[in-house]
Design an enzyme around this catalytic site. Structure first.
Site, PDB file in Angstrom:
ATOM      1  N   HIS A  11       0.891  -1.147  -0.074  1.00 18.52           N
ATOM      2  CA  HIS A  11       0.014  -0.017  -0.059  1.00 18.52           C
ATOM      3  C   HIS A  11       0.829   1.237  -0.014  1.00 18.52           C
ATOM      4  O   HIS A  11       0.618   2.064  -0.932  1.00 18.52           O
ATOM      5  CB  HIS A  11      -0.956  -0.111   1.275  1.00 18.52           C
ATOM      6  CG  HIS A  11      -2.041  -1.020   1.173  1.00 18.52           C
ATOM      7  ND1 HIS A  11      -3.083  -1.068   0.328  1.00 18.52           N
ATOM      8  CD2 HIS A  11      -2.050  -1.977   2.121  1.00 18.52           C
ATOM      9  CE1 HIS A  11      -3.752  -1.970   0.686  1.00 18.52           C
ATOM     10  NE2 HIS A  11      -3.297  -2.669   1.676  1.00 18.52           N
ATOM     11  N   ASP A  68       8.801   5.449   7.516  1.00 15.72           N
ATOM     12  CA  ASP A  68       8.250   4.959   8.804  1.00 15.72           C
ATOM     13  C   ASP A  68       7.101   6.128   9.213  1.00 15.72           C
ATOM     14  O   ASP A  68       7.351   7.175   8.895  1.00 15.72           O
ATOM     15  CB  ASP A  68       8.961   4.664   9.798  1.00 15.72           C
ATOM     16  CG  ASP A  68       8.466   3.961  11.025  1.00 15.72           C
ATOM     17  OD1 ASP A  68       7.543   3.139  10.773  1.00 15.72           O
ATOM     18  OD2 ASP A  68       8.745   4.008  12.250  1.00 15.72           O
ATOM     19  N   GLY A 149      -4.897   0.640   7.085  1.00 14.05           N
ATOM     20  CA  GLY A 149      -4.476   0.941   8.656  1.00 14.05           C
ATOM     21  C   GLY A 149      -5.698   1.824   9.117  1.00 14.05           C
ATOM     22  O   GLY A 149      -6.815   1.337   9.299  1.00 14.05           O
ATOM     23  N   ARG A 177       2.300  10.917   3.594  1.00  5.36           N
ATOM     24  CA  ARG A 177       3.578  10.434   2.698  1.00  5.36           C
ATOM     25  C   ARG A 177       3.757  10.972   1.405  1.00  5.36           C
ATOM     26  O   ARG A 177       4.984  11.279   0.980  1.00  5.36           O
ATOM     27  CB  ARG A 177       3.039   8.904   2.290  1.00  5.36           C
ATOM     28  CG  ARG A 177       4.177   7.805   2.015  1.00  5.36           C
ATOM     29  CD  ARG A 177       3.317   6.489   2.391  1.00  5.36           C
ATOM     30  NE  ARG A 177       3.202   6.195   3.557  1.00  5.36           N
ATOM     31  CZ  ARG A 177       2.081   5.832   4.062  1.00  5.36           C
ATOM     32  NH1 ARG A 177       0.913   6.061   3.421  1.00  5.36           N
ATOM     33  NH2 ARG A 177       2.020   5.430   5.420  1.00  5.36           N
TER      34      ARG A 177
END
Length: 194
Positions: A11, A68, A149, A177
């Site tokens: 993903h 992360d 998520g 992101r």
């Protein structure tokens, strides 16, 4: 150019790929026949991103990026934070993580939260970190079935829908992101790499 993406999460790779193509091709660990989970045993997402990138760079000796991400909830002192992926325990699901978070927030009026991503690039022996943040708040209950998520309970600032209720393109445009990837892309352009 090619960059190894130090992650097993498809993903995340898909989100980054949509933004970095066509100049940057992300090579997956699956493409390299590497299937082991990468260690993340530090107390910050910066250190975990560096740990993953260093491991993959040392193993394959090629430029790479790692990523992360933490969901940081203000009223919970920044939880789940570095434990975002395993908030309800190592073997738990995304649903278990969301349910625990919602349970821990019961009765709290302050629902402010943010997603924070760190992308680590290792290129020509240099390690560079890029940060992306998406502010928002936690919904009272999950809504939508897109994304992954915590997307069903995160509502970005100035919006009324959760990430999971948005079209993929809309979510990616707002994504933490993507914001980190924009900085990465700008760096690669300024450095003359792409």
């Amino acid at each position: 150019m090619e960059l190894i993406f130090a992650s097993q999460n498809n993903h995340k790779r898909e989100e980054l790929n949509r933004f970095l193509k066509p100049e940057v091709q992300l090579v997956s660990l699956k493409d390299l026949n590497y299937s082991q989970e990468l260690k993340e045993d530090f107390n910050t997402i910066e250190e975990n991103a560096l740990q993953k990138a260093r491991f993959i760079f040392n193993k394959f000796k090629q430029p790479c990026i790692s990523e992360d991400t933490a969901l940081e909830v203000e009223a919970l002192g920044g939880e789940p934070g570095v434990d975002t992926a395993h908030y309800a325990g190592k073997q738990q699901s995304a649903d278990a993580n969301m349910n625990l978070l919602l349970s821990n927030m019961q009765g709290l009026s302050n629902r402010k939260a943010r997603f924070r991503t760190i992308i680590c690039l290792i290129l020509n022996g240099e390690e560079i970190l890029f940060e992306g943040i998406c502010d928002g708040h936690i919904a009272l209950a999950p809504h939508g079935n897109q994304g992954f998520g915590y997307d069903p309970i995160f509502i970005p600032k100035e919006h009324t829908n959760t990430f999971a209720e948005m079209r993929k393109e809309q979510k990616i445009a707002l994504s933490h992101r993507t914001k980190a990837a924009e900085k990465l892309r700008s760096y690669l352009i300024d450095a003359g790499v792409i």
